[in-house]
Design a protein around this motif. Structure first.
Motif, PDB file in Angstrom:
ATOM      1  N   ASN A  77       0.829  -1.204   0.000  1.00 52.41           N
ATOM      2  CA  ASN A  77       0.000   0.000   0.000  1.00 52.41           C
ATOM      3  C   ASN A  77       0.867   1.259   0.000  1.00 52.41           C
ATOM      4  N   LYS A  78       0.201   2.401  -0.003  1.00 52.33           N
ATOM      5  CA  LYS A  78       0.884   3.686   0.076  1.00 52.33           C
ATOM      6  C   LYS A  78       0.364   4.471   1.284  1.00 52.33           C
ATOM      7  N   GLY A  79       1.263   5.248   1.885  1.00 49.95           N
ATOM      8  CA  GLY A  79       0.847   6.144   2.966  1.00 49.95           C
ATOM      9  C   GLY A  79       0.601   5.477   4.298  1.00 49.95           C
ATOM     10  N   CYS A  80       1.249   4.337   4.571  1.00 52.17           N
ATOM     11  CA  CYS A  80       1.038   3.630   5.837  1.00 52.17           C
ATOM     12  C   CYS A  80       1.601   4.418   7.020  1.00 52.17           C
ATOM     13  N   TRP A  81       0.941   4.293   8.157  1.00 49.42           N
ATOM     14  CA  TRP A  81       1.271   5.050   9.362  1.00 49.42           C
ATOM     15  C   TRP A  81       2.737   4.888   9.773  1.00 49.42           C
ATOM     16  N   GLU A  82       3.267   3.659   9.689  1.00 51.57           N
ATOM     17  CA  GLU A  82       4.624   3.434  10.166  1.00 51.57           C
ATOM     18  C   GLU A  82       5.690   4.118   9.305  1.00 51.57           C
ATOM     19  N   LEU A  83       5.334   4.531   8.103  1.00 54.91           N
ATOM     20  CA  LEU A  83       6.284   5.265   7.264  1.00 54.91           C
ATOM     21  C   LEU A  83       6.457   6.703   7.741  1.00 54.91           C
ATOM     22  N   TYR A  84       5.600   7.128   8.677  1.00 51.17           N
ATOM     23  CA  TYR A  84       5.628   8.512   9.156  1.00 51.17           C
ATOM     24  C   TYR A  84       5.789   8.616  10.678  1.00 51.17           C
ATOM     25  N   ALA A  85       5.461   7.557  11.413  1.00 54.30           N
ATOM     26  CA  ALA A  85       5.404   7.682  12.870  1.00 54.30           C
ATOM     27  C   ALA A  85       6.215   6.631  13.626  1.00 54.30           C
ATOM     28  N   SER A  86       6.999   5.820  12.931  1.00 50.38           N
ATOM     29  CA  SER A  86       7.878   4.877  13.626  1.00 50.38           C
ATOM     30  C   SER A  86       9.219   5.534  13.890  1.00 50.38           C
ATOM     31  N   GLU A  87       9.979   4.962  14.811  1.00 48.61           N
ATOM     32  CA  GLU A  87      11.322   5.482  15.061  1.00 48.61           C
ATOM     33  C   GLU A  87      12.185   5.379  13.803  1.00 48.61           C
ATOM     34  N   ALA A  88      12.043   4.278  13.076  1.00 44.28           N
ATOM     35  CA  ALA A  88      12.840   4.092  11.857  1.00 44.28           C
ATOM     36  C   ALA A  88      12.592   5.230  10.871  1.00 44.28           C
ATOM     37  N   SER A  89      11.325   5.634  10.747  1.00 45.99           N
ATOM     38  CA  SER A  89      10.999   6.722   9.811  1.00 45.99           C
ATOM     39  C   SER A  89      11.595   8.042  10.283  1.00 45.99           C
ATOM     40  N   LEU A  90      11.548   8.293  11.596  1.00 47.98           N
ATOM     41  CA  LEU A  90      12.114   9.536  12.134  1.00 47.98           C
ATOM     42  C   LEU A  90      13.620   9.607  11.881  1.00 47.98           C
ATOM     43  N   PHE A  91      14.317   8.530  12.186  1.00 45.84           N
ATOM     44  CA  PHE A  91      15.765   8.517  11.980  1.00 45.84           C
ATOM     45  C   PHE A  91      16.125   8.660  10.496  1.00 45.84           C
ATOM     46  N   GLU A  92      15.314   8.063   9.642  1.00 38.65           N
ATOM     47  CA  GLU A  92      15.559   8.188   8.201  1.00 38.65           C
ATOM     48  C   GLU A  92      15.395   9.635   7.755  1.00 38.65           C
ATOM     49  N   HIS A  93      14.328  10.292   8.212  1.00 41.15           N
ATOM     50  CA  HIS A  93      14.095  11.698   7.845  1.00 41.15           C
ATOM     51  C   HIS A  93      15.210  12.603   8.365  1.00 41.15           C
ATOM     52  N   LEU A  94      15.621  12.390   9.618  1.00 38.47           N
ATOM     53  CA  LEU A  94      16.676  13.205  10.187  1.00 38.47           C
ATOM     54  C   LEU A  94      18.007  12.998   9.466  1.00 38.47           C
ATOM     55  N   SER A  95      18.282  11.757   9.085  1.00 38.30           N
ATOM     56  CA  SER A  95      19.537  11.474   8.362  1.00 38.30           C
ATOM     57  C   SER A  95      19.598  12.231   7.044  1.00 38.30           C
ATOM     58  N   LYS A  96      18.465  12.278   6.340  1.00 37.49           N
ATOM     59  CA  LYS A  96      18.428  12.987   5.054  1.00 37.49           C
ATOM     60  C   LYS A  96      18.533  14.495   5.252  1.00 37.49           C
ATOM     61  N   LYS A  97      17.813  15.015   6.245  1.00 41.49           N
ATOM     62  CA  LYS A  97      17.811  16.460   6.471  1.00 41.49           C
ATOM     63  C   LYS A  97      19.170  16.966   6.961  1.00 41.49           C
ATOM     64  N   LEU A  98      19.831  16.162   7.801  1.00 40.58           N
ATOM     65  CA  LEU A  98      21.087  16.592   8.421  1.00 40.58           C
ATOM     66  C   LEU A  98      22.314  16.047   7.716  1.00 40.58           C
ATOM     67  N   ASP A  99      22.070  15.167   6.718  1.00 41.53           N
ATOM     68  CA  ASP A  99      23.174  14.512   6.008  1.00 41.53           C
ATOM     69  C   ASP A  99      24.128  13.843   7.009  1.00 41.53           C
ATOM     70  N   LYS A 100      23.526  13.056   7.904  1.00 39.62           N
ATOM     71  CA  LYS A 100      24.289  12.406   8.965  1.00 39.62           C
ATOM     72  C   LYS A 100      23.745  11.000   9.191  1.00 39.62           C
ATOM     73  N   THR A 101      24.654  10.025   9.301  1.00 38.34           N
ATOM     74  CA  THR A 101      24.246   8.655   9.592  1.00 38.34           C
ATOM     75  C   THR A 101      24.497   8.337  11.061  1.00 38.34           C
ATOM     76  N   ASP A 102      24.017   7.178  11.479  1.00 38.38           N
ATOM     77  CA  ASP A 102      24.236   6.695  12.853  1.00 38.38           C
ATOM     78  C   ASP A 102      23.762   7.704  13.903  1.00 38.38           C
ATOM     79  N   ILE A 103      22.597   8.262  13.703  1.00 38.29           N
ATOM     80  CA  ILE A 103      22.016   9.182  14.688  1.00 38.29           C
ATOM     81  C   ILE A 103      21.551   8.379  15.900  1.00 38.29           C
TER      82      ILE A 103
END
Length: 387
Positions: free
Chosen positions: A253-279
């Motif tokens: 499916n598209k637009g599932c809740w865990e793509l926006y509200a899981s810890e994995a999604s948060l860390f992925e978004h922060l990594s892209k925004k900050l250009d930093k891995t291993d947050i």
């Protein structure tokens, strides 16, 4: 009044007596009779059988008054041990516990493959190693309970694990053939909710537990029972669609809740925004303290997305207690107030919203607790490992 044949009644009485001994820690035969309503003769026979089986022990209570010291009964926690296993996406965690849920040994191993047969062989090897460590216990290691981050049927077969892309696997039978030990398979969110009831919220009958790490899973306990649905797949709220035509999910499916509200999604978004891995969690805490604008904005969106799902779930289940299991939420100031400020619907009713104290260990703790419950053949279980 419960009626039935003698063997069935005897089994019910045994279960009731064991539950009360565990609940009270130490208790006399006389008090068991008062609490259970069973006559002293029935208590005497049941206790004698449980002593013969080494499942309980008796000891004299220390007291300073004149007279005979009362004899108290307690669970023999060293009679057997159980193994809880959490098969996640990037690691496998094992915890061996005694019959009161106290951990004896814990190990975590990195997982660098999703191949079913490789993981099967790895888990079978580890189970055998833990089995060998329990040879001095009367009953040894009596079972292994495995948490699966995916859909598990009522027959304990695995229907689908999105992260590993496993479909229609019978891990239970495959492991039992390789190890010779009883294996149980359960959804990780169900075990997390069970852990909350067993170790923390002993008297709550209506509880929802939302696990928010690599994905999002919902454990549902209503009227004291785990709700699994028709096939056993209830609770996959991480795949509730909150954004039609949103991000593509591995579920199809598209637009599932865990793509926006899981810890994995948060860390992925922060990594892209900050250009930093291993947050790390500590990084997030530090950035929030400094009011970093990028991180602050991402956290605001994260809270908003969590709230959307919570609104939907509350309207569906009208829970007494909602437990959010997420380490990152412990690092966000005033998180409960922030979330509750978004739960403003007049039709959404619940009693309390809390962050779990059990954290990532809750899954294996719930697995161990289920193993204990199954081995002792009891209908309810309350444990306290805080001391």
């Amino acid at each position: 009044m419960v009626t039935g044949d003698g063997a069935y009644i005897k089994k019910l009485n045994r279960s009731f007596i064991l539950e009360k001994i565990i609940e009270h820690g130490m208790i006399s035969r006389a008090n068991l009779s008062k609490i259970t309503g069973l006559n002293k003769a029935t208590i005497s026979v049941q206790v004698a059988n449980l002593l013969d089986q080494d499942l309980i022990y008796e000891t004299h209570q220390e007291h300073n008054t004149v007279g005979r010291r009362p004899i108290l009964l307690g669970i023999n926690r060293e009679a057997a041990c159980v193994l809880g296993i959490n098969i996640d996406y990037k690691y496998i965690t094992y915890t061996l516990s005694d019959l009161l849920g106290f951990p004896l040994l814990s190990n975590t191993y990195d997982l660098e493959t999703s191949d079913y047969n490789e993981i099967l062989d790895l888990v079978a090897t580890h189970i055998t190693e833990f089995q060998n460590k329990c040879s001095e216990y009367r009953y040894g290691m009596v079972s292994a309970v495995i948490a699966i981050h995916g859909t598990v049927g009522k027959d304990e077969s695995i229907f689908f694990i999105p992260q590993h892309q496993w479909r229609n696997k019978n891990l239970k039978d495959d492991l039992e053939k390789k190890t010779g030990i009883t294996v149980h398979i359960e959804n990780n969110a169900n075990l997390t909710a069970f852990a909350e009831i067993v170790f923390k919220h002993h008297h709550i009958d209506n509880l929802l537990c939302i696990s928010m790490y690599t994905g999002i899973g919902l454990g549902i306990i209503m009227d004291g029972e785990v709700i699994k649905g028709y096939h056993g797949y209830a609770g996959e709220m991480g795949h509730m669609i909150i954004f039609p035509d949103g991000k593509v999910c591995k579920c199809g499916n598209k637009g599932c809740w865990e793509l926006y509200a899981s810890e994995a999604s948060l860390f992925e978004h922060l990594s892209k925004k900050l250009d930093k891995t291993d947050i790390s969690y500590r990084d997030i805490s530090k950035w929030l303290a400094k009011k970093d604008p990028i991180v602050t904005k991402e956290i605001e969106q994260f809270i908003k997305h969590i709230s959307i799902g919570l609104n939907n779930i509350i309207n569906l289940y009208n829970p007494e207690t909602i437990v959010l299991n997420s380490e990152v939420l412990h690092h966000i100031p005033n998180i409960i107030d922030e979330l509750q400020s978004n739960l403003v619907s007049t039709v959404s009713q619940y009693r309390e919203l809390v962050i779990s104290d059990l954290g990532k260990q809750s899954t294996v703790m719930g697995a161990c607790a289920l193993g204990i419950k199954n081995f002792l053949e009891i209908s309810s279980l309350s444990l306290d490992i805080s001391s």
